[in-house]
Design a protein around this motif. Sequence first.
Motif, mmCIF file in Angstrom:
data_model
loop_
_atom_site.group_PDB
_atom_site.id
_atom_site.type_symbol
_atom_site.label_atom_id
_atom_site.label_comp_id
_atom_site.label_asym_id
_atom_site.label_seq_id
_atom_site.Cartn_x
_atom_site.Cartn_y
_atom_site.Cartn_z
ATOM 1 N N LEU A 61 0.865 -1.727 -0.135
ATOM 2 C CA LEU A 61 -0.104 -0.272 0.167
ATOM 3 C C LEU A 61 0.915 1.087 -0.220
ATOM 4 O O LEU A 61 0.844 2.191 -0.901
ATOM 5 C CB LEU A 61 -0.975 -0.350 1.343
ATOM 6 C CG LEU A 61 -2.111 0.959 1.036
ATOM 7 C CD1 LEU A 61 -3.017 0.603 0.573
ATOM 8 C CD2 LEU A 61 -2.799 0.957 2.602
ATOM 9 N N VAL A 62 1.834 1.056 0.976
ATOM 10 C CA VAL A 62 3.193 2.529 0.891
ATOM 11 C C VAL A 62 3.479 2.385 -0.494
ATOM 12 O O VAL A 62 3.446 4.089 -1.359
ATOM 13 C CB VAL A 62 4.249 1.825 1.871
ATOM 14 C CG1 VAL A 62 4.795 2.932 1.519
ATOM 15 C CG2 VAL A 62 3.370 1.828 3.434
ATOM 16 N N LEU A 63 3.923 1.631 -1.773
ATOM 17 C CA LEU A 63 4.350 1.554 -2.862
ATOM 18 C C LEU A 63 3.543 2.075 -3.939
ATOM 19 O O LEU A 63 3.928 3.434 -4.669
ATOM 20 C CB LEU A 63 5.108 -0.011 -2.550
ATOM 21 C CG LEU A 63 6.385 0.189 -3.998
ATOM 22 C CD1 LEU A 63 7.233 1.685 -3.647
ATOM 23 C CD2 LEU A 63 6.338 -1.105 -4.472
ATOM 24 N N GLU A 64 2.077 1.745 -3.762
ATOM 25 C CA GLU A 64 1.360 1.500 -5.182
ATOM 26 C C GLU A 64 0.694 3.128 -4.287
ATOM 27 O O GLU A 64 0.631 4.404 -5.041
ATOM 28 C CB GLU A 64 0.219 0.638 -4.551
ATOM 29 C CG GLU A 64 0.401 -0.497 -5.336
ATOM 30 C CD GLU A 64 -0.409 -1.193 -5.094
ATOM 31 O OE1 GLU A 64 -0.712 -2.157 -5.843
ATOM 32 O OE2 GLU A 64 -1.782 -1.178 -4.341
ATOM 33 N N GLU A 65 0.983 3.959 -2.879
ATOM 34 C CA GLU A 65 0.201 4.904 -3.008
ATOM 35 C C GLU A 65 0.957 6.501 -3.029
ATOM 36 O O GLU A 65 1.216 7.104 -4.356
ATOM 37 C CB GLU A 65 -0.066 5.343 -1.116
ATOM 38 C CG GLU A 65 -0.593 6.762 -1.168
ATOM 39 C CD GLU A 65 -0.964 6.413 0.947
ATOM 40 O OE1 GLU A 65 -1.703 5.873 1.189
ATOM 41 O OE2 GLU A 65 0.060 7.683 1.118
ATOM 42 N N ALA A 66 2.959 5.737 -3.252
ATOM 43 C CA ALA A 66 3.625 7.217 -3.912
ATOM 44 C C ALA A 66 3.799 6.591 -5.323
ATOM 45 O O ALA A 66 4.114 7.774 -5.766
ATOM 46 C CB ALA A 66 5.549 6.374 -3.108
#
Lengths: 214, 214
Positions: A61-66
């Motif tokens: 989720l962190v990566l996709e959000e970034a």
Amino acid sequence: MAQQTFFEISMSLDGYVAGPNADLDNPLGVGGEALHEWVFPLEAWRKEHGEKGGETNASTLVLEEALGRTGAHVMGRRMYSSGEGPWVDDPKADGWWGDEPPFHKPVFVVTHHEREPLTLGETTFSFVTDGVESALAQAGEAAGEKDVMISGGAAVGQQAIAAGRVDDLLIHLAPVYLGGGVRLFENLGDDPRFEQTDAVAAPGVTHLMYRPVR
Amino acid sequence: MAQQTFFEISMSLDGYVAGPNADLDNPLGVGGEALHEWVFPLEAWRKEHGEKGGETNASTLVLEEALGRTGAHVMGRRMYSSGEGPWVDDPKADGWWGDEPPFHKPVFVVTHHEREPLTLGETTFSFVTDGVESALAQAGEAAGEKDVMISGGAAVGQQAIAAGRVDDLLIHLAPVYLGGGVRLFENLGDDPRFEQTDAVAAPGVTHLMYRPVR
């Protein structure tokens, strides 16, 4: 919401974003690859690199959000490896990202060498010779409604923080000891201050989000 | 479960556990107090210091777990402030923890100066002159079924990590930039390695747990 600029980078427990003695064979310095071990297995990362399969975990989720908020990238010349500094004239220096770079967005490279834009796959690299702020401005225009990601290295991010141009600092803190190399928290200008805005524990990494305040 | 030894300390974003220029008036160095701002409002902390009221948040469980597992403390002479080094002969040096120190458990102070044990309130300080490993052994015995907490400073914890005597490293990462002072990640022996075992985001701090591996 107004356009934001965020600086994303992986850091070791002892505060380094690259290990010692970086060169073409060890672009991240000795041991520096370990900073990024958390990301390699992720499906969300592999997809950007044209690979199938992979894991989903709390980092996803962190990566996709970034990635999702990013409309353009700014990076330093070493990260682009445009053949300057110790790597001038090295024929390997341009092959860094391959024919299909994983950015899929406009990339603005801060450099001292003028050069025509270069398109590889879906990524166009533009070379900015008048400094970080100019690169951020050009990236901001290219990003449209989306945000600007400063993708490293340390120097570009530090200059942007010192100039008050970073809204979010996203640190991927890897459980790695490097013992030397390039530090993140230096050259930040006078009295830098940070507010913690988020933290996410994930397998083999903790994602820390800060807001530089002035 | 066998007895464990854990090292608990607050660290700044730039890797310092105390600010620069520590002295009696600034025992944590310039700016160092800010490392501990997360803990002062907590009811769980205030209770140990004989104060009423306070907050409960995501740090509470971390703090209560650390205190609950602790049967004895090991600390360095500066943390005890036993009147050595730059503070020799300073009459303020013994008043550090007051008449009711917050430990309520046996404390073993690593020092070069022999001295009789001192009991203040519910806390007995014993002074160990033959090194960190001896202090850990004595604390282990005093702790019984419980664990041993290394409460700082950096040097004692570093020696214990280098000696392979730390099972858990609990870092309270504060969103603070100090720009100088005492670093945590140095003097750790050859090739120190860490596994991330837990991470908890809380207001104004992230609690990071690592296991040193050899």
